[in-house]
Scaffold this active site. Structure first.
Site, mmCIF file in Angstrom:
data_model
loop_
_atom_site.group_PDB
_atom_site.id
_atom_site.type_symbol
_atom_site.label_atom_id
_atom_site.label_comp_id
_atom_site.label_asym_id
_atom_site.label_seq_id
_atom_site.Cartn_x
_atom_site.Cartn_y
_atom_site.Cartn_z
ATOM 1 N N ALA A 292 77.548 -56.870 -52.472
ATOM 2 C CA ALA A 292 77.455 -58.005 -53.381
ATOM 3 C C ALA A 292 77.585 -59.293 -52.594
ATOM 4 O O ALA A 292 77.980 -59.280 -51.434
ATOM 5 C CB ALA A 292 78.573 -57.935 -54.424
ATOM 6 N N MET A 293 77.241 -60.402 -53.234
ATOM 7 C CA MET A 293 77.309 -61.707 -52.567
ATOM 8 C C MET A 293 77.848 -62.745 -53.537
ATOM 9 O O MET A 293 77.354 -62.890 -54.661
ATOM 10 C CB MET A 293 75.907 -62.096 -52.067
ATOM 11 C CG MET A 293 75.835 -63.481 -51.447
ATOM 12 S SD MET A 293 76.876 -63.594 -49.953
ATOM 13 C CE MET A 293 77.367 -65.307 -50.037
ATOM 14 N N GLU A 328 84.375 -60.470 -55.225
ATOM 15 C CA GLU A 328 83.438 -61.603 -55.274
ATOM 16 C C GLU A 328 84.012 -62.751 -56.095
ATOM 17 O O GLU A 328 83.776 -63.921 -55.783
ATOM 18 C CB GLU A 328 82.075 -61.165 -55.835
ATOM 19 C CG GLU A 328 81.403 -59.997 -55.094
ATOM 20 C CD GLU A 328 81.350 -60.135 -53.580
ATOM 21 O OE1 GLU A 328 81.347 -61.267 -53.081
ATOM 22 O OE2 GLU A 328 81.331 -59.090 -52.893
ATOM 23 N N HIS A 331 86.333 -64.794 -54.061
ATOM 24 C CA HIS A 331 85.609 -65.720 -53.178
ATOM 25 C C HIS A 331 85.312 -67.048 -53.867
ATOM 26 O O HIS A 331 85.066 -68.055 -53.193
ATOM 27 C CB HIS A 331 84.257 -65.126 -52.783
ATOM 28 C CG HIS A 331 84.286 -64.234 -51.580
ATOM 29 N ND1 HIS A 331 84.879 -64.586 -50.396
ATOM 30 C CD2 HIS A 331 83.745 -63.007 -51.377
ATOM 31 C CE1 HIS A 331 84.699 -63.610 -49.511
ATOM 32 N NE2 HIS A 331 84.010 -62.632 -50.079
HETATM 33 N N1 BES Z 1 80.199 -62.147 -48.442
HETATM 34 C C1 BES Z 1 80.001 -60.747 -48.558
HETATM 35 C C2 BES Z 1 78.559 -60.331 -48.528
HETATM 36 C C3 BES Z 1 77.917 -60.368 -47.158
HETATM 37 C C4 BES Z 1 78.219 -59.402 -46.224
HETATM 38 C C5 BES Z 1 76.983 -61.314 -46.837
HETATM 39 C C6 BES Z 1 77.618 -59.425 -44.991
HETATM 40 C C7 BES Z 1 76.382 -61.356 -45.604
HETATM 41 C C8 BES Z 1 76.690 -60.395 -44.674
HETATM 42 C C9 BES Z 1 80.608 -60.218 -49.855
HETATM 43 O O1 BES Z 1 81.625 -60.970 -50.376
HETATM 44 C C10 BES Z 1 81.211 -58.895 -49.536
HETATM 45 O O2 BES Z 1 82.136 -58.870 -48.801
HETATM 46 N N2 BES Z 1 80.674 -57.808 -50.069
HETATM 47 C C11 BES Z 1 81.132 -56.476 -49.772
HETATM 48 C C12 BES Z 1 81.853 -55.855 -50.930
HETATM 49 C C13 BES Z 1 83.331 -56.034 -50.892
HETATM 50 C C14 BES Z 1 83.975 -55.349 -52.057
HETATM 51 C C15 BES Z 1 83.986 -55.548 -49.632
HETATM 52 C C16 BES Z 1 79.923 -55.636 -49.482
HETATM 53 O O3 BES Z 1 78.828 -56.174 -49.525
HETATM 54 O O4 BES Z 1 80.074 -54.470 -49.193
HETATM 55 ZN ZN ZN Z 2 83.396 -60.815 -49.311
#
Ligand code: BES
Ligand code: ZN
EC number: 3.4.11.-
Length: 887
Positions: A292-293, A328, A331
């Site tokens: 997710a983003m 998310e 964030h």
């Molecule tokens: N900011 C990240 C998404 C991201 C990851 C963007 C790598 C660009 C490069 C997002 O907040 C995130 O951490 N997503 C995780 C899920 C979370 C529950 C650990 C993911 O994508 O697995």
């Molecule tokens: Zn994250």
């Protein structure tokens, strides 16, 4: 430059925090406000855009430079105070830094304001970065296209020319032009809609004008154009919605919708600041590179991480969705409102969001006991990756786009959150949160460095956190504490050394002394005052001869006890003197210490054998995980030994699996459901005949249409068992089910287990699925993950990778973390020196940009297995024999 080398350099205490070598834009102008208009073309798969950027002129200037990538610049104009300075500035481009520079003859005076206007065309790509396209099937079988964005970390420059650095916050006013029937979303709510003539088709379309955003970083900008359905809740101060494209049952968005409302309310209270945007949308995107983003006000998700069909998915899936949603949303404060000033501070985003999601989850679902799971999950991921020579400090200097992408790893997320959990335990949660509130308030709409966090926490607590914490974030690695005892003197001696999984720490790698909270547990409770700030220290042996360090494993270290103390701890566990976290953490430490040679693997096997009466899920999870670790290191060893390990595992888990059973009812708790499912699967996979028969029976009924015969909690387990002990017939049924099922979670279960099939023809079919057209690029890691469970799969997978490397590299560009993951999955199953050499030989001639770190980590993990086997091969064989598990 090779990232790994940087990691090693840091060990000796290199200068972290320096901004030297960062690829930054010139600072002669500073962006203040972007007016962006975009129109996607679903026929040509392109988009037309214009951007007007209001800038403050910081120095007399005759040029402006912005980031762009794969954008075709049509025209540009520079103006100031209503006057055109240049209607055709000269454009030059630096491919390597992804910068377009506009030179003009006139000059902008320092202190003035100016506008840079650019018209451009971009490619609506299928690589899941920038402004890209995602595809889906409509219920009537026709194909639909959705245009969406993924900007983090450095892909906003693919969507529109911009100053693509997190510290250059600006306001954004976005307009989307699209067919009237399509939904247009962006970070903000809609200000107005007008009719415009399409630049593409000349027909009349709608222009959706969004309200101006607050100050924010470019990587958080988002916009979406497509057919979307939604569910909405008005229970929060601002509307909260969950969107999904046709073909998804939008009712499956209810769980995340309700959870989002609850979470927003909770975070507003805990963080002391209201959510500042006028709405909160969460959208399921069929092609999505990450989980997710957190785009401000418009969070995008992989479908499985947002939509939940509680009837078709089990407890583990629900927990994952809950984690992602809360992460998310956290964030929206940590990252979006307050942002790291450069990617080196990424952990301030990801570590905090990880910590916060656990914190709120524990409040919403206390019966899930997520802080127990934390010890076997985030803590072990952090300790595992950070035990490699190729790890890196939490604050690691990163300069370029392909380096930035690689630090979204267990160090930023898991070690980062462990650091926060450690401080929160040390300061007490209330004081910690008070400091966090001060930090957020002070830096709202701004950017920070790690020191700013320590400053606020120090102000709230009166403790010198900068001093205590700097080694933890600026230095790579963590210590192992060796504990010895002198009974005559009644003393305990503790000594710290850098822990490396390969067990070959060199003196120059062992110079950092980490401030360690000893948290000694005795019969009288936990002594939080004890610390080890020096190399070694002598403590008093507590009366009653019971003690354990690192109570609840809130410290980031491993503890190595003498065999006799470890035996005493095993007994203490049985007597109920240790918490669940203590038991799971102690087993994890023992397992890791055996891997690296601090203890004998036979000692761990004996310890685990003594845990047969253990009652807790999390502890069993760690026991099983450690045995699986031994099994995978022994993957290419003699069959007799492998069979012996499997028999031992079966003996350990089967009685418990039978006692718990594999029937699920509404009365089962959330943890109990996962516990039963895990025991069932492990017993079945290790050869429990009754369970295999039960699995086969459920499989047959389910595949002939009796869905109720197979509970979602064990769907994946039953598929996996059916395949491990079955053949082509089972394989075809599962593949067929993948093709016909509509639920994404269910489809994933199918993909995940196909690799379990060992028949060479089936292995080839699994590999052929990767780029065969029916598995989305976002999911390619799923079918291969099953291949890691057997030697033939590991070998075939590597062979396939070497043959198809160019295609892999083309499909999964280095900017995507999936590439690094794939390299890791496809190489790290190896265990011998020869295999390691083959991996090295293959990659030595390749450009390793974008995955060099994963490759180094994979090689390190093979190295650790090579030395582990050399050290304990005999030891394990002898233990199995002595305990009746092999002839
Ligand atoms: N900011 C990240 C998404 C991201 C990851 C963007 C790598 C660009 C490069 C997002 O907040 C995130 O951490 N997503 C995780 C899920 C979370 C529950 C650990 C993911 O994508 O697995
Ligand atoms: Zn994250």
């Amino acid at each position: 430059m090779c990232r790994t080398q940087a990691g090693v350099d840091m060990t000796g205490g290199g200068a972290s925090g320096s901004s030297q070598g960062r690829e930054l834009l010139p600072a002669n102008v500073v962006p203040r406000h972007y007016h962006v208009t975009l129109e996607p073309d679903f026929e040509k798969l392109t988009f037309e855009g214009t951007v007007v950027i209001d800038v403050d002129v910081a120095e007399d200037s005759s040029s402006m430079a912005v980031n762009t990538l794969e954008l075709d610049i049509r025209s540009a104009k520079v103006s100031s105070g209503g006057q055109t300075i240049s209607s055709a500035p000269r454009v030059s481009r630096d491919e390597s830094t992804q910068v377009s520079k506009f030179d003009f003859d006139g000059s902008l005076a320092k202190g003035s304001q100016a506008q840079l206007e650019i018209s451009f065309t971009g490619h609506l790509n299928d690589k899941m970065v920038g402004f890209y396209r995602s595809t889906y099937k409509r219920p009537d079988g026709s194909d639909g296209i959705l245009a969406t964005t993924q900007m983090e970390p450095t892909d906003a420059r693919r969507a529109f020319p911009c100053f693509d650095e997190p510290a250059l916050k600006a306001k954004f006013t976005i307009t989307l032009v699209a067919d009237k029937k399509l939904t247009c979303l962006s970070n903000m709510d809609v200000a107005s809609e007008t009719e415009v003539q399409s630049k593409i088709s000349g027909t009349t379309k709608k222009a959706v004008h969004f309200n101006t955003s607050p100050l924010m970083s470019t990587y958080l900008v988002a916009f979406i154009v497509g057919e979307l359905n939604y569910v909405e809740s008005l229970d929060f101060r601002v509307p909260v919605r969950v969107y999904a494209p046709p073909g998804q049952d939008i009712e499956h968005g209810r769980f995340s919708l309700d959870l989002a409302v609850k979470t927003l309310k909770f975070y507003e209270k805990v963080f002391g600041i209201d959510f500042p945007l006028p709405k909160m949308d969460q959208v399921a995107i069929p092609d999505f590179a990450q989980g997710a983003m957190e785009n401000w006000g418009l969070i995008t998700y992989r479908v499985v991480d947002l939509l939940l069909d509680e009837k078709a998915s089990g407890a583990a899936t629900k927990e994952r969705v809950a984690e992602v949603v809360q992460h998310e949303l956290a964030h929206q404060w940590f990252g979006n409102l307050v942002t790291m000033d450069w990617w080196e501070g990424l952990w301030l985003n990801e570590g905090f969001a990880t910590w916060a999601s656990w914190y709120s989850c524990n409040v919403f679902y206390p019966e899930w006991h997520v802080w127990q799971t934390y010890v076997t999950d985030n803590l072990q991921s952090a300790l595992s990756l950070d035990s490699l020579r190729s790890s890196h400090p939490i604050e690691v200097p990163v300069k370029r786009a392909d380096e930035i992408n690689q630090i979204f790893d267990a160090i930023s997320y898991s070690k980062g959150s462990c650091v926060l959990r450690m401080i929160s335990t040390y300061l007490g949660e209330d004081i910690f949160l008070e400091g966090v509130r001060q930090y957020l308030k002070k830096h709202a709409y701004g950017n920070t460095q790690t020191g700013d966090l320590w400053a606020s926490l120090s102000a709230a607590s009166g403790k010198p956190l900068q001093e205590i914490m700097s080694a933890w974030t600026k230095k790579v690695g963590y210590p192992v504490l060796t504990v010895t005892e002198n009974e005559e003197e009644g003393s305990v001696h503790v000594k710290q050394n850098r822990f490396l999984r390969t067990g070959d720490t060199k003196p120059e790698e062992d110079e950092v002394l980490y401030p360690v909270f000893l948290s000694m547990r005795t019969k009288d409770g936990v002594d939080k005052s004890l610390a080890l700030n020096e190399r070694e220290r002598v403590l008093e042996l507590p009366s009653g001869d019971f003690f354990k360090l690192n109570a609840n494993h809130t410290g980031i270290y491993r503890t190595s006890y003498t065999p006799s103390r470890l035996e005493k701890l095993g007994k203490a566990a049985k007597e109920g003197l240790l918490t669940v976290e203590d038991r799971a953490g102690m087993i994890a430490d023992a397992g890791a210490l055996a891997t690296s040679g601090y203890q004998k693997t036979s000692g761990v096997l004996s310890l685990l054998k003594g845990f047969d009466s253990e009652t807790e899920f999390v502890v069993w999870n760690e026991i099983i995980g450690r045995l699986a670790g031994i099994q995978s290191a022994w993957m290419f060893e003699d069959k007799a030994v492998r069979d012996g390990l499997e028999a031992f595992l079966r003996d350990l888990v089967s009685p418990k699996a039978h006692k718990m059973g594999w029937q699920f009812s509404d009365n089962d708790g959330h943890v109990e459901q996962q516990f039963k499912a895990m025991m069932f699967e492990v017993a079945g996979l290790s050869g429990d005949e009754t369970i295999i028969a039960a699995a086969r029976d459920m499989f047959a009924k389910f595949m002939s249409g009796d869905r109720a015969a197979l509970h979602p909690n064990i769907r994946k387990s039953v598929f996996t068992i059916a395949l491990k002990f079955g053949g082509e017939q089972e394989y075809n049924k599962i593949l067929e089910h993948y093709r016909s099922a509509t639920n994404s979670d269910e489809r994933n279960s199918c993909l995940r287990c196909l690799g379990r099939a060992k028949d060479p023809i089936l292995v080839e079919r699994t590999l052929a699925l990767l780029f065969g057209g029916e598995v989305k690029d976002q999911d390619v890691y799923l079918p291969v993950s099953g291949l890691r469970s057997h030697p033939a799969g590991i070998e075939a997978m590597f062979a396939w990778m070497t043959t198809n490397w160019d295609e892999i590299y083309r499909r999964l560009p280095p900017g995507l973390s999936i590439l690094g993951n794939m390299v890791m999955i496809m190489t790290s199953g190896f265990t011998t020196q020869d295999q390691l050499s083959n991996v090295e030989k293959f990659f030595v001639s390749k450009n390793n940009n974008g995955y060099d770190q994963s490759l180094e980590q994979s090689k390190d993990s093979i190295r650790s297995k090579v030395s582990w086997l050399a050290r304990d091969g005999e030891d394990v064989a002898a233990w199995l024999k002595a305990n009746g598990y092999s002839a």
